[in-house]
Design an enzyme around this catalytic site. Structure first.
Site, PDB file in Angstrom:
ATOM      1  N   ASP A   1     -10.965   2.706   4.358  1.00  0.00           N
ATOM      2  CA  ASP A   1     -11.312   1.504   4.440  1.00  0.00           C
ATOM      3  C   ASP A   1     -12.885   1.132   4.513  1.00  0.00           C
ATOM      4  OD1 ASP A   1      -9.382  -0.783   3.698  1.00  0.00           O
ATOM      5  OD2 ASP A   1      -8.609  -0.848   6.172  1.00  0.00           O
TER       6      ASP A   1
ATOM      7  N   GLN B   1      -4.634  -1.808   9.719  1.00  0.00           N
ATOM      8  CA  GLN B   1      -4.423  -2.967   9.053  1.00  0.00           C
ATOM      9  C   GLN B   1      -5.006  -4.257   9.998  1.00  0.00           C
ATOM     10  OE1 GLN B   1      -3.706  -3.646   5.902  1.00  0.00           O
ATOM     11  NE2 GLN B   1      -3.903  -5.792   5.925  1.00  0.00           N
TER      12      GLN B   1
ATOM     13  N   LYS C   1       0.774  -1.226   0.086  1.00  0.00           N
ATOM     14  CA  LYS C   1      -0.085   0.116   0.117  1.00  0.00           C
ATOM     15  C   LYS C   1       0.798   1.365  -0.008  1.00  0.00           C
ATOM     16  CE  LYS C   1      -3.884  -2.648   2.264  1.00  0.00           C
ATOM     17  NZ  LYS C   1      -4.518  -2.905   3.270  1.00  0.00           N
TER      18      LYS C   1
HETATM   19  N1  GUN Z   1      -6.632  -7.102   6.182  1.00  0.00           N
HETATM   20  C1  GUN Z   1      -7.203  -7.793   5.147  1.00  0.00           C
HETATM   21  N2  GUN Z   1      -7.751  -7.107   4.187  1.00  0.00           N
HETATM   22  C2  GUN Z   1      -7.837  -5.794   4.719  1.00  0.00           C
HETATM   23  C3  GUN Z   1      -8.229  -4.647   4.363  1.00  0.00           C
HETATM   24  O1  GUN Z   1      -8.698  -4.445   3.076  1.00  0.00           O
HETATM   25  N3  GUN Z   1      -8.067  -3.570   5.088  1.00  0.00           N
HETATM   26  C4  GUN Z   1      -7.335  -3.563   6.315  1.00  0.00           C
HETATM   27  N4  GUN Z   1      -7.404  -2.640   6.887  1.00  0.00           N
HETATM   28  N5  GUN Z   1      -7.056  -4.924   6.807  1.00  0.00           N
HETATM   29  C5  GUN Z   1      -7.221  -5.892   6.228  1.00  0.00           C
END
Ligand code: GUN
Length: 291
Positions: free
Chosen positions: A119, A96, A52
């Site tokens: 998110d 995350q 990311k």
């Molecule tokens: N863990 C697995 N997929 C995601 C996601 O799309 N966002 C976040 N914050 N954590 C994750």
């Protein structure tokens, strides 16, 4: 078999975002800034967060990574989120997942300011999504929708099976694809660990979205001709021929489908890259909403 090329579409989306950033810079507008909170040392989470951050560099965003040991308390993490909520430089941020088990995930996600919740996991934004009100759509389902749109797949009235009911993927994509929207209007079934006769559900589906994390679970014999298969699984399996000692495989037994007349998202190179580009698209949106 026809490949739905998530890597290619993701690159297109990232190029579009990069162009937006360049025109913002030319117009002396703020450069979007994404932050990520990472708690603990879970290997896959570190990999995702690094991807990311790298993508931010690719499109010209600013980015910050806040790393904490897994002994951080819930109150301390809530405080850190408050600080990021108040930080005018940061337009959007993510926490995350998964979080260590001593931390209440719901409490943490609720603390994320809805304006910075790129998110889309704050219950306020999740509720808006459920009601079909414009908001930040969680990145993985948003990525799946983007693939459906850009491949001009018509889901109207089609049978769509979502396997898995997670908060991150299964639940939101099932909501989105059943909505009265031009890209959606599907008849959606959500299967999960208690579902009976899963093979029957699969064979009767036009679109299968698998998000259960069981390597090579979906076999060719379970699927009808002309089906579309979206593989959201990302599992690490031992691979001694790889320098890392593992390889990434999806929920779909990809090789088993080589002679079949179906469309499939590969793993890697399918939904994964789309998740990242849609997160950045949400961050650009968060930034633009403040203009
Ligand atoms: N863990 C697995 N997929 C995601 C996601 O799309 N966002 C976040 N914050 N954590 C994750």
């Amino acid at each position: 078999m026809k490949i739905i090329d998530g890597k290619k579409i993701s690159n297109e989306v990232l190029d579009e975002i990069k162009n937006h950033v360049e025109s913002r810079v030319n117009n002396r507008k703020k450069v979007p800034h994404l932050a990520a909170i990472l708690v603990g040392d879970d290997g896959p989470s570190q990999t995702y967060v690094n991807s990311k951050i790298r993508a931010c560099e690719r499109v010209g965003f600013n980015s910050s990574l806040f790393k904490f040991n897994d002994n951080i308390t819930e109150d301390e993490l809530l405080n850190e989120i408050t600080k990021i909520n108040e930080n005018k430089e940061i337009d959007g941020f993510i926490v995350q997942l998964p979080l260590p088990s001593n931390i209440d995930q719901e409490k943490i996600l609720t603390q994320v300011s809805p304006e910075k919740d790129v998110d889309g996991f704050n219950p306020f934004n999740y509720g808006k999504m459920t009601l079909g009100i414009d908001t930040f759509i969680p990145a993985t389902p948003a990525g799946i929708v983007e693939l459906i749109k850009r491949y001009k797949i018509d889901l109207s009235g089609k049978q769509c099976l979502v396997i898995g009911r997670s908060q991150i993927v299964g639940r939101p994509i099932s909501i989105l694809l059943s909505q009265n929207q031009s890209f959606a209007n599907a008849t959606v079934t959500v299967a999960h660990s208690r579902s009976k006769e899963l093979e029957k559900l699969c064979i009767n589906s036009d679109l299968i979205i698998s998000a259960i994390g069981i390597p090579k679970f979906l076999k060719s014999k379970m699927v009808s001709d002309n089906s579309i298969i979206i593989d959201v699984g990302i599992s690490r399996v031992v691979d001694e021929t790889s320098s890392k000692g593992y390889k990434i495989v999806g929920d779909v037994d990809f090789e088993d489908f080589s002679q079949r007349d179906v469309m499939i998202t590969p793993v890697p190179g399918g939904v994964g890259p789309m998740t990242i580009s849609m997160l950045l698209k949400n961050t650009l949106k968060a930034c633009e909403l403040k203009d």
